[in-house]
Scaffold this active site. Structure first.
Site, PDB file in Angstrom:
ATOM      1  N   GLN A 162       0.838  -1.193   0.000  1.00  0.00           N
ATOM      2  CA  GLN A 162       0.000   0.000   0.000  1.00  0.00           C
ATOM      3  C   GLN A 162       0.875   1.247   0.000  1.00  0.00           C
ATOM      4  OE1 GLN A 162      -3.171   1.345   0.234  1.00  0.00           O
ATOM      5  NE2 GLN A 162      -2.406   3.345   0.871  1.00  0.00           N
ATOM      6  N   THR A 163       0.513   2.226  -0.817  1.00  0.00           N
ATOM      7  CA  THR A 163       1.230   3.495  -0.795  1.00  0.00           C
ATOM      8  C   THR A 163       0.315   4.605  -1.272  1.00  0.00           C
ATOM      9  OG1 THR A 163       3.217   4.657  -1.577  1.00  0.00           O
ATOM     10  CG2 THR A 163       2.126   3.189  -3.142  1.00  0.00           C
ATOM     11  N   ARG A 164       0.655   5.830  -0.870  1.00  0.00           N
ATOM     12  CA  ARG A 164      -0.012   7.009  -1.438  1.00  0.00           C
ATOM     13  C   ARG A 164       1.028   7.999  -1.932  1.00  0.00           C
ATOM     14  NH1 ARG A 164      -0.771   8.211   4.375  1.00  0.00           N
ATOM     15  NH2 ARG A 164      -0.157  10.361   4.831  1.00  0.00           N
ATOM     16  N   HIS A 168      10.168   6.170  -3.135  1.00  0.00           N
ATOM     17  CA  HIS A 168      11.515   6.564  -2.737  1.00  0.00           C
ATOM     18  C   HIS A 168      12.278   5.309  -2.337  1.00  0.00           C
ATOM     19  CE1 HIS A 168       9.817   6.195   1.270  1.00  0.00           C
ATOM     20  NE2 HIS A 168       8.994   7.208   1.056  1.00  0.00           N
ATOM     21  N   HIS A 171      10.789   2.813   0.343  1.00  0.00           N
ATOM     22  CA  HIS A 171       9.732   1.931  -0.136  1.00  0.00           C
ATOM     23  C   HIS A 171      10.298   0.870  -1.072  1.00  0.00           C
ATOM     24  CE1 HIS A 171       6.175   4.861   0.770  1.00  0.00           C
ATOM     25  NE2 HIS A 171       6.645   4.264   1.843  1.00  0.00           N
ATOM     26  N   GLY A 256       4.401  -1.112   7.491  1.00  0.00           N
ATOM     27  CA  GLY A 256       5.670  -0.502   7.852  1.00  0.00           C
ATOM     28  C   GLY A 256       5.531   0.538   8.939  1.00  0.00           C
ATOM     29  N   ARG A 257       6.362   1.555   8.850  1.00  0.00           N
ATOM     30  CA  ARG A 257       6.391   2.620   9.860  1.00  0.00           C
ATOM     31  C   ARG A 257       5.232   3.586   9.640  1.00  0.00           C
ATOM     32  NH1 ARG A 257      11.581   5.852   9.035  1.00  0.00           N
ATOM     33  NH2 ARG A 257      10.370   6.668   7.289  1.00  0.00           N
ATOM     34  N   ASP A 258       4.465   3.870  10.700  1.00  0.00           N
ATOM     35  CA  ASP A 258       3.384   4.860  10.671  1.00  0.00           C
ATOM     36  C   ASP A 258       2.435   4.625   9.504  1.00  0.00           C
ATOM     37  OD1 ASP A 258       1.989   7.013  11.689  1.00  0.00           O
ATOM     38  OD2 ASP A 258       3.102   8.500  10.545  1.00  0.00           O
ATOM     39  N   HIS A 259       1.999   3.396   9.347  1.00  0.00           N
ATOM     40  CA  HIS A 259       1.127   3.033   8.227  1.00  0.00           C
ATOM     41  C   HIS A 259      -0.170   3.838   8.294  1.00  0.00           C
ATOM     42  CE1 HIS A 259      -0.196  -0.077   5.200  1.00  0.00           C
ATOM     43  NE2 HIS A 259      -1.325   0.544   5.478  1.00  0.00           N
ATOM     44  N   ALA A 260      -0.508   4.505   7.178  1.00  0.00           N
ATOM     45  CA  ALA A 260      -1.737   5.301   7.042  1.00  0.00           C
ATOM     46  C   ALA A 260      -1.807   6.429   8.067  1.00  0.00           C
ATOM     47  CB  ALA A 260      -2.991   4.423   7.131  1.00  0.00           C
TER      48      ALA A 260
END
Length: 357
Positions: A162-164, A168, A171, A256-260
């Protein structure tokens, strides 16, 4: 037949329900489902479901629909689905917001969106009659399509990502880790409603086409968008995103870190902790990965699990927020943090959403 005109967000939610992306949900949530999800992160039958999926209407629309056994759902004047209303209800929004988002502060974009929904919620089963066709739709795959692709390629272990953001190096690092453990990777950027300052769908897809086309094994990666609203609900949304990728045929999902997350509303690894609560009950395995960063002493992308210099003055965190800031200011990102080829792919593409959608 009585009809109800949907806005774009509502139409896309209808589409996701109809395509099975939000399974086992088969309609917009009724009051019992809403309260069960908010209080327990489960539907009344026991299935894990952490976030409400809602259809809101005005007082006048609620009165008009109240006694309708069946409602035609329209978009642009064209019938795109049907709704069988089961109930109409209102909720204590600040109280619900505290449970869903851990805050009732309107400064939180998810809370503001929730507060601004029309006053009455309508629950009921729906049927999708016509797929959405927007400028982004050509890049969208359905759950049945992705499952067929994975089966055709013989993939048994498929990791969802998942990404928005534009990709980089952090990711990319996570995606490469995933490919070491799976047959294939499904990169599915979320391109629905987002807040001002987030990347445009065009920028995200331009960046990922460059990455997948030039630096990842194409035969082991599938790229397709997810057109739904970004809730910014942190840990709860991590669980929601995992369930969605399960429905698309993934066997594993990266958290991952701080997802959403957004701002400082959630702890860096709160999503790791919440997903553990549902281990064995999601129908998909969670890959809990730590946030990568660049360490000049190690001379590479590492995490606190692999680097002895974490927290030192030379370490360079890599975050979507930092990359956005650099690009907004017209700087070229350090190539150790974002590939020059990604930056080149963004030339001439609108980068950022200028106002809340």
């Amino acid at each position: 037949m009585i009809s109800l005109e949907l806005d774009r967000d509502q139409y896309l939610e209808l589409e996701k329900i109809g395509l099975g992306a939000f399974a086992p949900l088969d309609g917009f949530m009724n009051e019992q489902q809403f309260r069960s999800v908010v209080d327990d992160m489960r539907l009344p039958g026991g299935a894990v479901f952490p976030l409400p999926v809602l259809l809101s209407v005005t007082e006048a629309e609620a009165a008009r629909l109240h006694d309708a056994g069946e409602v035609a759902l329209t978009f642009g004047g064209e019938t795109v689905g049907r709704l069988w209303p089961s109930d109409f209800y209102r909720v204590d929004r600040p109280a619900a917001a505290k449970q869903i988002f851990r805050t009732d502060d309107r400064k939180h974009p998810g809370v503001a969106y929730f507060y601004d929904l029309a006053p009455v919620f309508v629950g009921g089963r729906v049927e999708l009659l016509k797929r959405a066709r927007f400028d982004i739709s050509a890049d969208e795959l359905t759950p049945s399509e992705t499952r067929a692709i994975f089966a055709e390629r013989g993939w048994r272990r498929v990791v969802g990502f998942q990404t928005r953001n534009v990709p980089h190096r952090a990711h990319e690092y996570l995606q490469r880790v995933a490919l070491e453990h799976a047959d294939g990777l499904f990169v599915q950027p979320l391109v629905g409603r987002k807040r001002a300052g987030d990347y445009t769908p065009q920028a995200v897809m331009a960046g990922y086409r460059a990455l997948v086309g030039g630096f990842l094994p194409r035969e082991r990666v599938v790229l397709g968008i997810l057109s739904t609203i970004m809730r910014y609900a942190g840990p709860r949304e991590a669980v929601f995103h995992a369930l969605i990728r399960r429905n698309y045929g993934c066997t594993h999902f990266i958290v991952g870190r701080d997802h959403a997350g957004v701002g400082d509303w959630y702890g860096l690894y709160d999503a790791h902790e919440l997903t553990r609560r549902f281990d064995g009950d999601l129908g998909i395995q969670i890959m809990r990965l730590h946030g990568p960063y660049f360490c000049p002493d190690c001379d590479g992308i590492v995490t606190e699990q692999t680097c002895p210099h974490y927290g030192g003055p030379a370490t360079r965190q890599i975050s979507g927020t930092d990359m956005r800031r650099i690009l907004v200011e017209g700087e070229k990102p350090d190539p150790r943090l974002m590939r020059p080829e990604i930056v080149a792919a963004l030339r001439g593409v609108p980068l950022f959403i200028e106002e809340n959608q």
